[in-house]
Scaffold this active site. Structure first.
Site, PDB file in Angstrom:
ATOM      1  N   THR A 129     -16.385 -28.685  83.780  1.00 13.68           N
ATOM      2  CA  THR A 129     -17.736 -29.248  83.789  1.00 13.68           C
ATOM      3  C   THR A 129     -17.723 -30.771  83.935  1.00 13.68           C
ATOM      4  OG1 THR A 129     -18.382 -27.435  82.357  1.00 13.68           O
ATOM      5  CG2 THR A 129     -19.907 -29.283  82.483  1.00 13.68           C
ATOM      6  N   SER A 135     -23.024 -25.161  85.818  1.00 12.65           N
ATOM      7  CA  SER A 135     -23.121 -23.815  86.403  1.00 12.65           C
ATOM      8  C   SER A 135     -22.672 -23.832  87.863  1.00 12.65           C
ATOM      9  CB  SER A 135     -24.572 -23.314  86.361  1.00 12.65           C
ATOM     10  OG  SER A 135     -25.127 -23.465  85.094  1.00 12.65           O
ATOM     11  N   PHE A 159     -18.135 -32.276  78.111  1.00 12.83           N
ATOM     12  CA  PHE A 159     -18.293 -31.066  77.274  1.00 12.83           C
ATOM     13  C   PHE A 159     -16.973 -30.298  77.141  1.00 12.83           C
ATOM     14  CE2 PHE A 159     -22.798 -30.509  79.337  1.00 12.83           C
ATOM     15  CZ  PHE A 159     -23.255 -31.637  78.686  1.00 12.83           C
ATOM     16  N   GLU A 241     -12.523 -13.942  79.737  1.00  9.99           N
ATOM     17  CA  GLU A 241     -13.266 -14.995  79.038  1.00  9.99           C
ATOM     18  C   GLU A 241     -14.567 -14.432  78.455  1.00  9.99           C
ATOM     19  OE1 GLU A 241     -13.928 -18.297  81.667  1.00  9.99           O
ATOM     20  OE2 GLU A 241     -15.617 -18.995  80.458  1.00  9.99           O
ATOM     21  N   ARG A 242     -15.283 -13.667  79.255  1.00 11.75           N
ATOM     22  CA  ARG A 242     -16.597 -13.179  78.796  1.00 11.75           C
ATOM     23  C   ARG A 242     -16.457 -12.047  77.790  1.00 11.75           C
ATOM     24  NH1 ARG A 242     -19.388 -14.488  84.603  1.00 11.75           N
ATOM     25  NH2 ARG A 242     -19.615 -16.709  84.084  1.00 11.75           N
ATOM     26  N   LEU A 336     -34.961 -15.127  56.813  1.00 11.05           N
ATOM     27  CA  LEU A 336     -34.911 -14.419  55.528  1.00 11.05           C
ATOM     28  C   LEU A 336     -34.329 -15.294  54.414  1.00 11.05           C
ATOM     29  CD1 LEU A 336     -33.888 -10.805  56.612  1.00 11.05           C
ATOM     30  CD2 LEU A 336     -36.090 -11.556  55.700  1.00 11.05           C
ATOM     31  N   GLY A 362     -19.792 -20.844  79.239  1.00 11.55           N
ATOM     32  CA  GLY A 362     -19.106 -19.637  79.705  1.00 11.55           C
ATOM     33  C   GLY A 362     -19.973 -18.772  80.603  1.00 11.55           C
ATOM     34  N   GLU A 366     -28.981 -17.295  82.412  1.00 11.59           N
ATOM     35  CA  GLU A 366     -29.645 -17.256  83.728  1.00 11.59           C
ATOM     36  C   GLU A 366     -28.618 -16.969  84.832  1.00 11.59           C
ATOM     37  OE1 GLU A 366     -30.041 -19.682  81.423  1.00 11.59           O
ATOM     38  OE2 GLU A 366     -31.986 -18.953  80.750  1.00 11.59           O
TER      39      GLU A 366
HETATM   40  C1  LIG Z   1     -20.164 -26.820  73.103  1.00 10.86           C
HETATM   41  C2  LIG Z   1     -19.804 -26.700  74.547  1.00 10.86           C
HETATM   42  C3  LIG Z   1     -18.485 -26.467  74.901  1.00 10.86           C
HETATM   43  C4  LIG Z   1     -18.127 -26.401  76.245  1.00 10.86           C
HETATM   44  N1  LIG Z   1     -16.802 -26.276  76.575  1.00 10.86           N
HETATM   45  C5  LIG Z   1     -16.443 -26.400  77.878  1.00 10.86           C
HETATM   46  C6  LIG Z   1     -15.050 -26.465  78.242  1.00 10.86           C
HETATM   47  O1  LIG Z   1     -14.145 -26.341  77.401  1.00 10.86           O
HETATM   48  N2  LIG Z   1     -14.741 -26.659  79.556  1.00 10.86           N
HETATM   49  C7  LIG Z   1     -15.701 -26.793  80.519  1.00 10.86           C
HETATM   50  O2  LIG Z   1     -15.346 -26.974  81.668  1.00 10.86           O
HETATM   51  N3  LIG Z   1     -17.020 -26.730  80.201  1.00 10.86           N
HETATM   52  C8  LIG Z   1     -17.407 -26.545  78.912  1.00 10.86           C
HETATM   53  N4  LIG Z   1     -18.728 -26.510  78.571  1.00 10.86           N
HETATM   54  C9  LIG Z   1     -19.740 -26.636  79.634  1.00 10.86           C
HETATM   55  C10 LIG Z   1     -20.521 -25.363  79.902  1.00 10.86           C
HETATM   56  O3  LIG Z   1     -19.712 -24.416  80.553  1.00 10.86           O
HETATM   57  C11 LIG Z   1     -21.749 -25.783  80.719  1.00 10.86           C
HETATM   58  O4  LIG Z   1     -22.588 -26.508  79.845  1.00 10.86           O
HETATM   59  C12 LIG Z   1     -22.477 -24.594  81.318  1.00 10.86           C
HETATM   60  O5  LIG Z   1     -21.702 -24.026  82.345  1.00 10.86           O
HETATM   61  C13 LIG Z   1     -23.841 -24.995  81.876  1.00 10.86           C
HETATM   62  O6  LIG Z   1     -23.713 -26.059  82.759  1.00 10.86           O
HETATM   63  P1  LIG Z   1     -24.636 -27.376  82.600  1.00 10.86           P
HETATM   64  O7  LIG Z   1     -24.544 -27.789  81.174  1.00 10.86           O
HETATM   65  O8  LIG Z   1     -24.268 -28.348  83.633  1.00 10.86           O
HETATM   66  O9  LIG Z   1     -26.112 -26.862  82.834  1.00 10.86           O
HETATM   67  P2  LIG Z   1     -26.796 -26.632  84.269  1.00 10.86           P
HETATM   68  O10 LIG Z   1     -25.855 -25.935  85.166  1.00 10.86           O
HETATM   69  O11 LIG Z   1     -27.383 -27.922  84.728  1.00 10.86           O
HETATM   70  O12 LIG Z   1     -27.974 -25.651  83.877  1.00 10.86           O
HETATM   71  C14 LIG Z   1     -29.253 -26.090  83.409  1.00 10.86           C
HETATM   72  C15 LIG Z   1     -30.166 -24.879  83.312  1.00 10.86           C
HETATM   73  O13 LIG Z   1     -30.302 -24.304  84.595  1.00 10.86           O
HETATM   74  C16 LIG Z   1     -30.056 -22.937  84.523  1.00 10.86           C
HETATM   75  N5  LIG Z   1     -29.515 -22.444  85.798  1.00 10.86           N
HETATM   76  C17 LIG Z   1     -28.336 -22.758  86.373  1.00 10.86           C
HETATM   77  N6  LIG Z   1     -28.179 -22.080  87.519  1.00 10.86           N
HETATM   78  C18 LIG Z   1     -29.285 -21.312  87.668  1.00 10.86           C
HETATM   79  C19 LIG Z   1     -29.724 -20.378  88.654  1.00 10.86           C
HETATM   80  N7  LIG Z   1     -28.955 -20.074  89.692  1.00 10.86           N
HETATM   81  N8  LIG Z   1     -30.929 -19.790  88.497  1.00 10.86           N
HETATM   82  C20 LIG Z   1     -31.707 -20.080  87.428  1.00 10.86           C
HETATM   83  N9  LIG Z   1     -31.341 -20.947  86.454  1.00 10.86           N
HETATM   84  C21 LIG Z   1     -30.147 -21.552  86.572  1.00 10.86           C
HETATM   85  C22 LIG Z   1     -29.051 -22.815  83.412  1.00 10.86           C
HETATM   86  O14 LIG Z   1     -28.982 -21.505  82.921  1.00 10.86           O
HETATM   87  C23 LIG Z   1     -29.602 -23.784  82.411  1.00 10.86           C
HETATM   88  O15 LIG Z   1     -30.618 -23.168  81.675  1.00 10.86           O
HETATM   89  C24 LIG Z   1     -19.116 -26.522  77.241  1.00 10.86           C
HETATM   90  C25 LIG Z   1     -20.458 -26.710  76.871  1.00 10.86           C
HETATM   91  C26 LIG Z   1     -20.803 -26.809  75.560  1.00 10.86           C
HETATM   92  C27 LIG Z   1     -22.240 -27.038  75.215  1.00 10.86           C
END
Ligand SMILES: Cc1cc2nc3c(=O)[nH]c(=O)nc-3n(C[C@H](O)[C@H](O)[C@H](O)COP(=O)(O)OP(=O)(O)OC[C@H]3O[C@@H](n4cnc5c(N)ncnc54)[C@H](O)[C@@H]3O)c2cc1C
Length: 376
Positions: A129, A135, A159, A241-242, A336, A362, A366
């Site tokens: 990320t 995503s 992150f 992973e999932r 509760l 992970g 969405e």
């Molecule tokens: C505590 C924590 C630990 C993490 N650990 C890791 C790690 O170890 N390594 C790593 O690489 N990453 C890690 N992540 C990152 C995590 O995988 C991302 O936050 C996640 O993939 C979402 O990406 P984003 O935050 O950029 O949100 P975005 O991709 O910007 O998404 C924003 C919103 O858009 C929605 N969205 C995205 N695509 C679509 C679509 N096609 N249609 C409709 N809605 C959509 C999403 O669901 C979300 O609600 C971590 C995140 C957190 C919070």
């Protein structure tokens, strides 16, 4: 709750489960609050976990591991989740980083990192990320440019779980032709820089970091597997992973339920135990039903995985359902607890905050619906 027999596990894993429980009670839980205050786990806990066999159970014997099957991983994931031990990022290390090295690593990469990951002397992280790409990994901007027999890497990640502590990082970067490749990065290399340990809603004992790559030079053999295969490698790791997240979410919901049932048995309101009010019993009856369904469902997914038949779409359904079930469970359970549920000192408060990330990281709910929807 009366434990239902789980035929997917046998006596060896149940014996291991006992050992893991004892280890968590002795070595992890007494220190967890201090780790929450300092924002990360102490390193010696990783070494102790390695000695107790909690790290990378599936790594092959020739790579320094025990060569066990994934059920031993499942036991560690479940038992940590079932006691609220959300600080140590063991599962990312064991179920994401190690499998990349096990599956795609060269003999030299495996020999260098896996024995030390099994013993807890080296900690692993996965860095995909970026501030502008989560995503949608095609938007990754971190670049690795070939220069003679080495790579020059520049960019930034955010992150990243285990980011403050990591010794080895699986890094996703753009290479020639805009394709993604994976690299095995030794965190002691010049040009590798850790940024903030980010303040989060929950998971306070787990470090989550920014990472920077300032013209970091990597040797040619830091490439993991084949050039340009990063996305396909990421997809191959998704089922495991999932499934790991799904197993943990059911166990986390069991933890929330157990805490709440105990609270409702003790708390008096309007002349009777909270549990004796019909609404309480209805809420907890729904939670208990969700848990029974969730347990049967993930055990079936686990069986499929062991038999080699768990595909990414099916694992997406498991992650989607269990993370959403956990979300509604911790919300109902916190309610509760009344005002006590809002207090950090209460396990349900921390469980509520910790659970929120499961629907985001992970593969967000969405994105998972998109993946599942494509199969229609
Ligand atoms: C505590 C924590 C630990 C993490 N650990 C890791 C790690 O170890 N390594 C790593 O690489 N990453 C890690 N992540 C990152 C995590 O995988 C991302 O936050 C996640 O993939 C979402 O990406 P984003 O935050 O950029 O949100 P975005 O991709 O910007 O998404 C924003 C919103 O858009 C929605 N969205 C995205 N695509 C679509 C679509 N096609 N249609 C409709 N809605 C959509 C999403 O669901 C979300 O609600 C971590 C995140 C957190 C919070």
């Amino acid at each position: 709750m009366t434990p239902t027999p789980r035929p997917v596990f046998d006596a060896d894993q149940e014996m291991f489960r006992d050992q893991v429980r004892k280890f968590l009670q002795a070595e992890i839980l007494p220190r967890h609050q201090a780790w929450e205050a300092q924002g990360q786990v102490d390193r010696d806990a990783w070494v102790k976990a390695g000695e107790a066999g909690l790290l990378c159970p599936t790594v092959a014997e020739e790579d320094g591991g025990l060569g066990l099957d994934y059920r031993f991983s499942a036991v560690v994931i479940e038992e940590m989740s079932r006691v609220g031990a959300s600080g140590p990022g063991f599962w990312i290390h064991s179920e994401m980083v190690a499998p990349y090295l096990q599956t795609f690593g060269s003999a030299a990469q495996r020999a260098r990192w896996l024995p030390r990951m099994v013993s807890g002397q080296a900690i692993g992280a996965v860095a995909m990320t970026e501030p502008e790409a989560g995503s949608d990994l095609r938007r990754i901007r971190t670049q690795a440019r070939r220069e003679g027999d080495q790579w020059r890497v520049s960019g930034q990640k955010t992150f990243i779980s285990n980011g403050q502590m990591a010794d080895v990082v699986i890094l996703a970067a753009k290479t020639e032709g805009e394709r993604l490749s994976l690299f095995v990065v030794d965190a002691s290399r010049p040009g590798f820089r850790r940024g903030r340990n980010l303040a989060k809603l929950g998971l306070h004992a787990q470090d989550t970091s920014e990472l920077f790559f300032d013209d970091m030079i990597l040797p040619a053999d830091a490439l993991l597997g084949d050039l340009g295969q990063g996305l396909s490698y990421l997809v191959k790791g998704l089922a495991r992973e999932r499934l790991s997240i799904a197993l943990s979410c059911v166990a986390k919901a069991e933890f929330a339920f157990a805490e709440t049932l105990a609270h409702c048995r003790n708390r008096m309101v309007f002349g009777q135990r909270l549990l004796d009010h019909q609404n309480t019993r209805f809420v907890l009856a729904s939670v208990k039903t969700d848990l029974a369904v969730g347990r049967a469902y993930v055990d079936d997914q686990l069986r499929r995985y062991l038999d080699g038949g768990l595909d990414a779409e099916t694992a997406a359904m498991a992650k989607l359902w269990t993370t959403e079930m956990l979300g509604r469970t911790v919300d109902a359970c916190l309610q509760l607890h009344g005002g006590w549920g809002y207090m950090q000192e209460m396990p349900i408060c921390r469980a509520f905050a910790d659970a929120r990330v499961e629907r985001i990281a992970g593969g967000s709910s969405e994105v998972l619906r998109e993946i599942i929807g494509r199969t229609l």
